[in-house]
Design an enzyme around this catalytic site. Structure first.
Site, PDB file in Angstrom:
ATOM      1  N   ASP A  87      -2.196  -1.451  -4.191  1.00  0.00           N
ATOM      2  CA  ASP A  87      -2.682  -0.281  -4.928  1.00  0.00           C
ATOM      3  C   ASP A  87      -1.625   0.154  -5.937  1.00  0.00           C
ATOM      4  O   ASP A  87      -1.728   1.230  -6.526  1.00  0.00           O
ATOM      5  CB  ASP A  87      -3.073   0.870  -3.983  1.00  0.00           C
ATOM      6  CG  ASP A  87      -1.938   1.330  -3.095  1.00  0.00           C
ATOM      7  OD1 ASP A  87      -0.788   0.874  -3.275  1.00  0.00           O
ATOM      8  OD2 ASP A  87      -2.190   2.169  -2.207  1.00  0.00           O
ATOM      9  N   ARG A 137       6.372   5.847   2.655  1.00  0.00           N
ATOM     10  CA  ARG A 137       5.188   6.719   2.794  1.00  0.00           C
ATOM     11  C   ARG A 137       4.174   6.097   3.753  1.00  0.00           C
ATOM     12  O   ARG A 137       3.595   6.783   4.598  1.00  0.00           O
ATOM     13  CB  ARG A 137       4.528   6.941   1.427  1.00  0.00           C
ATOM     14  CG  ARG A 137       3.202   7.677   1.505  1.00  0.00           C
ATOM     15  CD  ARG A 137       2.515   7.691   0.150  1.00  0.00           C
ATOM     16  NE  ARG A 137       3.064   8.689  -0.728  1.00  0.00           N
ATOM     17  CZ  ARG A 137       2.703   9.984  -0.721  1.00  0.00           C
ATOM     18  NH1 ARG A 137       1.811  10.416   0.143  1.00  0.00           N
ATOM     19  NH2 ARG A 137       3.234  10.823  -1.560  1.00  0.00           N
ATOM     20  N   ILE A 151       0.876  -1.184   0.000  1.00  0.00           N
ATOM     21  CA  ILE A 151       0.000   0.000   0.000  1.00  0.00           C
ATOM     22  C   ILE A 151       0.907   1.226   0.000  1.00  0.00           C
ATOM     23  O   ILE A 151       1.778   1.335   0.868  1.00  0.00           O
ATOM     24  CB  ILE A 151      -0.852   0.052   1.312  1.00  0.00           C
ATOM     25  CG1 ILE A 151      -1.673  -1.229   1.500  1.00  0.00           C
ATOM     26  CG2 ILE A 151      -1.736   1.305   1.366  1.00  0.00           C
ATOM     27  CD1 ILE A 151      -2.734  -1.454   0.446  1.00  0.00           C
ATOM     28  N   HIS A 152       0.780   2.117  -0.964  1.00  0.00           N
ATOM     29  CA  HIS A 152       1.575   3.340  -0.869  1.00  0.00           C
ATOM     30  C   HIS A 152       0.905   4.559  -1.486  1.00  0.00           C
ATOM     31  O   HIS A 152       1.375   5.670  -1.308  1.00  0.00           O
ATOM     32  CB  HIS A 152       2.956   3.140  -1.518  1.00  0.00           C
ATOM     33  CG  HIS A 152       2.924   3.189  -3.015  1.00  0.00           C
ATOM     34  ND1 HIS A 152       2.561   2.112  -3.768  1.00  0.00           N
ATOM     35  CD2 HIS A 152       3.176   4.196  -3.883  1.00  0.00           C
ATOM     36  CE1 HIS A 152       2.597   2.449  -5.046  1.00  0.00           C
ATOM     37  NE2 HIS A 152       2.970   3.711  -5.150  1.00  0.00           N
ATOM     38  N   ARG A 153      -0.196   4.378  -2.217  1.00  0.00           N
ATOM     39  CA  ARG A 153      -0.760   5.531  -2.926  1.00  0.00           C
ATOM     40  C   ARG A 153      -1.380   6.524  -1.965  1.00  0.00           C
ATOM     41  O   ARG A 153      -1.997   6.142  -0.968  1.00  0.00           O
ATOM     42  CB  ARG A 153      -1.833   5.075  -3.908  1.00  0.00           C
ATOM     43  CG  ARG A 153      -1.233   4.367  -5.055  1.00  0.00           C
ATOM     44  CD  ARG A 153      -1.980   4.578  -6.339  1.00  0.00           C
ATOM     45  NE  ARG A 153      -1.281   3.828  -7.356  1.00  0.00           N
ATOM     46  CZ  ARG A 153      -0.299   4.308  -8.093  1.00  0.00           C
ATOM     47  NH1 ARG A 153       0.074   5.566  -7.972  1.00  0.00           N
ATOM     48  NH2 ARG A 153       0.309   3.547  -8.967  1.00  0.00           N
TER      49      ARG A 153
END
Ligand code: UD1
Length: 372
Positions: A296, A255, A222-224
């Protein structure tokens, strides 16, 4: 001696490509992966290749490890820009890239993907009238709140040559009136994925299972911004992953860690096992060994498809719509649906090869040499 078609192809590129000076601008993790086959092909065909690293990603395991593992030559210049707000980060890159391009005067600037480094290289090149090619052109989420969507659209409209990975992307460019500048070349990321998959050994596959602590695991990334930057949304995402019935191996992007820490959210809860971001070979091994992927990331959706691992995408839309065919990738915008979505899927349809067969980098260089 008779020459087969591929040898002839290399020779004709060597003749046309010799003397061509290509300058690649990269800065973030997925761009290093796409750079690897392009750099190898330049080396094989005698093209002069300069690599400029903006420094957008700077941690060892977000940058250097990819250069080492994928045997990419060290960047000729590192602009050391680092993290900042979108506007300032892009502006500082642009400032530095303008100077670099004026100094080096390449025949082509090659921009990769959809990051702030992509946009900065596009603006720097067009303002100096240096021919600009965009690799991975034509992808659209049609979600104008995504920073990547701004970067893609602006870069495509600035570029002289659009190197397109899929038929859907090509049709998007025709719709926007950019068809004459577009060439369908396939996806260079598939070149790397297939090459690494072929060379993985049992030990590397076993190592990821050991890291997950189970043979039966889901790989998640997950990073968006849309999943990490709103604390309420991030909490729902983590709760959703924690509720999955099998172990969830979560290599945590910086992030994600930073946003979770500032919102007071613990990542290692329920089924989640948090690890550092994985190097590329381990990532491919993890996709192969996992029973499913939750992500994502655009790249991971595609890698899962190419490697035949079912994917669940935590978004409302995807740029890689071919992966949805046959049920291999499923869009699950609501994290509360993750537990059900990651259960065993019924028999899935045969997969096609919508992103090419793993020879895109050669086609890219031939196209650049022809149009140069
Ligand atoms: C960027 C790209 C995204 C791509 C992703 C791959 C943009 C707009 N986004 O997102 O399209 O999918 O890279 O990873 O360009 N950080 C570190 N160390 C690093 C890099 C980042 O600690 O080596 C931290 C910083 O706190 C930074 C945050 O991560 O503020 C976000 O980094 P940034 O490069 O701005 O965007 P990504 O989320 O990585």
């Amino acid at each position: 001696m008779s020459l087969g078609p591929s040898r002839l192809g290399i020779l004709s590129l060597a003749v046309k490509g010799v003397g061509m000076h290509l300058l690649s601008v990269v800065g973030a993790r997925p761009q290093f992966i796409k750079l690897a086959p392009v750099a190898a092909e330049c080396d094989r065909s005698g093209v002069t290749h300069t690599i400029v690293h903006t420094g957008q990603h700077y941690d060892f395991n977000m940058s250097d490890v990819f250069f080492d593992e994928l045997r990419i030559p060290t960047a000729d210049r590192n602009l050391n820009i680092g993290s900042d707000s979108h506007g300032r980060q892009t502006a500082r890159m642009l400032d530095s890239l303008e100077e670099t391009l004026m100094d080096l005067q390449p025949d082509w600037v090659l921009a990769y993907g959809d990051t702030n480094s992509t946009l900065a290289s596009a603006v720097a090149a067009v303002k100096l009238h240096i021919p600009l090619a965009h690799l991975e052109a034509g992808l659209r989420s049609f979600n104008r709140t995504m920073p990547e969507e701004h970067n893609r659209v602006l870069t495509d409209h600035a570029a002289d040559l659009l190197l397109v990975p899929s038929k859907v992307a090509l049709s998007n460019l025709h719709t926007e009136g950019l068809g004459d500048r577009s060439v369908h070349v396939g996806d260079v990321m598939v070149d790397v994925t297939l090459m690494v998959r072929k060379s993985l050994d049992d030990e590397e596959l076993q190592a990821v299972t050991t890291e997950a602590g189970s043979n039966d695991f889901i790989l998640a990334t997950i990073h968006r911004a849309e999943n990490t930057d709103d604390p309420e949304r991030l909490r729902e995402v983590i709760d959703g992953l924690a509720s999955v019935d099998t172990t969830v191996l979560l290599p945590a992007h910086p992030r994600l860690r930073a946003r979770a820490a500032s919102a007071g959210i613990t990542l290692a809860v329920g089924s989640i096992r948090v690890v550092e971001p994985l190097p590329y070979r381990s990532m491919i091994a993890a996709i192969v060994a996992a029973k499913g992927v939750v992500t994502d990331s655009g790249g991971l959706q595609k890698e899962a498809y190419v490697l035949g691992t079912p994917c669940t995408t935590l978004r409302t839309e995807t740029e890689w719509s071919e992966t949805l065919e046959g049920g291999w990738n499923v869009l699950v915008p609501d994290p509360r649906d993750l537990r059900i979505a990651t259960e065993e899927r019924g028999p899935l349809a045969l997969r096609g090869m919508p992103y090419g067969a793993g020879n895109a980098a050669g086609v890219v260089l031939r196209t650049l040499a022809d149009r140069g």
